[in-house]
Design a protein around this motif. Structure first.
Motif, short mmCIF file in Angstrom:
data_model
loop_
_atom_site.label_atom_id
_atom_site.label_comp_id
_atom_site.label_asym_id
_atom_site.label_seq_id
_atom_site.Cartn_x
_atom_site.Cartn_y
_atom_site.Cartn_z
N VAL A 6 0.83 -1.21 0.00
CA VAL A 6 0.00 0.00 0.00
C VAL A 6 0.87 1.26 0.00
N LEU A 7 1.90 1.26 0.85
CA LEU A 7 2.81 2.40 0.88
C LEU A 7 3.53 2.59 -0.45
N ALA A 8 3.89 1.47 -1.09
CA ALA A 8 4.57 1.56 -2.38
C ALA A 8 3.67 2.18 -3.44
N VAL A 9 2.40 1.81 -3.41
CA VAL A 9 1.45 2.39 -4.37
C VAL A 9 1.31 3.89 -4.15
N VAL A 10 1.21 4.29 -2.87
CA VAL A 10 1.07 5.71 -2.56
C VAL A 10 2.31 6.49 -3.00
N VAL A 11 3.49 5.96 -2.65
CA VAL A 11 4.73 6.63 -3.01
C VAL A 11 4.90 6.67 -4.52
N GLY A 12 4.57 5.58 -5.20
CA GLY A 12 4.65 5.55 -6.66
C GLY A 12 3.72 6.56 -7.30
N ALA A 13 2.51 6.68 -6.75
CA ALA A 13 1.55 7.65 -7.30
C ALA A 13 2.06 9.08 -7.15
N VAL A 14 2.66 9.37 -5.99
CA VAL A 14 3.22 10.71 -5.77
C VAL A 14 4.37 10.97 -6.74
N ALA A 15 5.24 9.96 -6.94
CA ALA A 15 6.37 10.12 -7.85
C ALA A 15 5.89 10.38 -9.28
N VAL A 16 4.88 9.64 -9.71
CA VAL A 16 4.33 9.85 -11.05
C VAL A 16 3.70 11.22 -11.16
N ARG A 17 3.00 11.62 -10.10
CA ARG A 17 2.34 12.93 -10.10
C ARG A 17 3.36 14.05 -10.22
N ILE A 18 4.49 13.92 -9.52
CA ILE A 18 5.53 14.94 -9.62
C ILE A 18 6.07 15.00 -11.04
N GLY A 19 6.26 13.83 -11.66
CA GLY A 19 6.81 13.80 -13.00
C GLY A 19 5.87 14.34 -14.07
N THR A 20 4.56 14.34 -13.79
CA THR A 20 3.59 14.80 -14.78
C THR A 20 2.95 16.14 -14.43
N ALA A 21 3.32 16.72 -13.29
CA ALA A 21 2.73 17.99 -12.86
C ALA A 21 3.17 19.13 -13.78
N TYR A 22 2.30 20.08 -13.97
CA TYR A 22 2.63 21.26 -14.77
C TYR A 22 1.61 22.37 -14.53
N VAL A 23 2.00 23.58 -14.86
CA VAL A 23 1.08 24.71 -14.95
C VAL A 23 1.15 25.21 -16.38
N GLY A 24 0.02 25.21 -17.07
CA GLY A 24 -0.02 25.63 -18.47
C GLY A 24 -0.87 26.87 -18.65
N VAL A 25 -0.39 27.79 -19.48
CA VAL A 25 -1.12 29.02 -19.76
C VAL A 25 -1.14 29.24 -21.26
N ASP A 26 -2.34 29.52 -21.80
CA ASP A 26 -2.44 29.92 -23.20
C ASP A 26 -3.34 31.15 -23.29
N ALA A 27 -3.78 31.47 -24.48
CA ALA A 27 -4.52 32.72 -24.68
C ALA A 27 -5.88 32.73 -23.99
N THR A 28 -6.45 31.55 -23.73
CA THR A 28 -7.81 31.51 -23.19
C THR A 28 -7.95 30.78 -21.85
N SER A 29 -6.97 29.99 -21.46
CA SER A 29 -7.16 29.16 -20.27
C SER A 29 -5.88 29.01 -19.47
N VAL A 30 -6.07 28.55 -18.24
CA VAL A 30 -4.96 28.23 -17.33
C VAL A 30 -5.24 26.86 -16.74
N ALA A 31 -4.28 25.96 -16.79
CA ALA A 31 -4.42 24.62 -16.22
C ALA A 31 -3.36 24.42 -15.15
N VAL A 32 -3.79 23.93 -14.01
CA VAL A 32 -2.87 23.65 -12.90
C VAL A 32 -3.00 22.18 -12.56
N HIS A 33 -2.00 21.40 -12.98
CA HIS A 33 -1.97 19.97 -12.69
C HIS A 33 -0.95 19.79 -11.57
#
Length: 212
Positions: free
Chosen positions: A65-92
Motif C-alpha cells: 500500500v505504501l509503495a502504491v502511494v509513493v509511486g503515485a506521488v512520484a508519477v504525479r511529480i513527473g507529470t505535474a505542470y502549470v499551463g497558460v495559453d490565450a484563453t485558459s490556465v491549467a494547474v496539474h
C-alpha cells in the motif's frame, strides 16, 4: 468510403500551451533519491523482521500500500505542470486536483513570503475579481522563476505583501487557499495511520521478545 475513412482517422490534437512550468528538477531528483535510499530499505526491513512471527503477509500488504502511494506521488511529480495559453490556465498539481480555468477569470495575483524555519517560501495566490480563490503555486515546488514566468504570462495585477507571514497567518487571511492535506481532517487521518503502523511494528517487536 475513402473520404469517410479519412475523416474517421483524424484525431484532435493535444492542447498546446504558450507557457508550461514544471516542478523544480531538484524536487524530482530528491524525491527519487528518497525513495531509493529510504523507502526501499525500510520496506525490505519490515518484511524481513516479520517473517519469524508469520506476520509477513500483513507487513507485505502494508508495504504494498505504501509503495502504491509513493509511486503515485512520484508519477504525479513527473507529470505535474502549470499551463497558460490565450484563453485558459491549467494547474496539474502534485498533491492537489487538476484545475482548468478561464484565463479571463484571473483578476489578480498575490505574492507573499511564508516564513519557515530554514528558509522562506514564496506563495503565489491567484484570485478572481470577486475574491474567489483560484489556484496557488509554491516556490519550493515550482521555483521562483516559474512563478515569475506565470505572472509575466498572465499580465494581471500583482500585489506584493510587504512582510513575511506565517503559515497560520496565511491560512487565516486566505482560508480557501489551503490544500486538502493542510486541513485538519486529512492531518488527523495521516496521524492515525502512522499510529496504527507504529503499533503494528511494536507488536512485532513484542512478539519477538516474548518468543525468546
Amino acid at each position: 468510403m475513402g473520404d469517410m475513412t479519412a475523416q474517421a482517422a483524424i484525431r484532435p490534437r493535444p492542447q498546446t500551451w504558450d507557457l508550461v512550468v514544471r516542478p523544480r528538477t531538484a524536487l524530482v531528483r530528491s524525491t527519487v533519491l528518497s525513495i531509493v535510499f529510504s523507502a526501499v530499505p525500510l520496506a525490505v526491513a519490515l518484511v524481513w523482521v516479520s517473517f519469524p512471527f508469520r506476520l509477513w503477509a500483513l507487513m507485505a500488504t502494508v508495504v504494498a500500500v505504501l509503495a502504491v502511494v509513493v509511486g503515485a506521488v512520484a508519477v504525479r511529480i513527473g507529470t505535474a505542470y502549470v499551463g497558460v495559453d490565450a484563453t485558459s490556465v491549467a494547474v496539474h498539481g502534485v498533491l492537489s486536483r487538476t484545475k482548468q480555468l478561464d484565463r479571463a477569470c484571473v483578476d489578480r495575483v498575490v505574492l507573499v513570503e511564508r516564513a519557515a524555519l530554514d528558509r522562506s517560501v514564496r506563495e503565489l495566490l491567484a484570485f478572481a475579481e470577486d475574491g474567489t480563490y483560484l489556484f496557488r503555486m509554491r516556490s519550493d515546488v515550482w521555483g521562483r522563476s516559474g512563478q515569475d514566468r506565470v505572472v509575466e504570462e498572465l499580465g494581471t495585477t500583482v500585489l506584493q505583501e510587504p512582510r513575511a507571514l506565517s503559515a497560520r497567518e496565511i491560512a487565516e487571511r486566505w482560508p480557501t487557499s489551503r490544500a486538502w492535506f493542510e486541513r485538519r481532517g486529512p492531518v488527523i487521518g495521516v496521524g492515525l495511520a502512522a499510529v496504527v503502523l507504529v503499533g503494528a511494528l511494536l507488536a512485532v517487536e513484542t512478539a519477538g521478545l516474548l518468543a525468546r
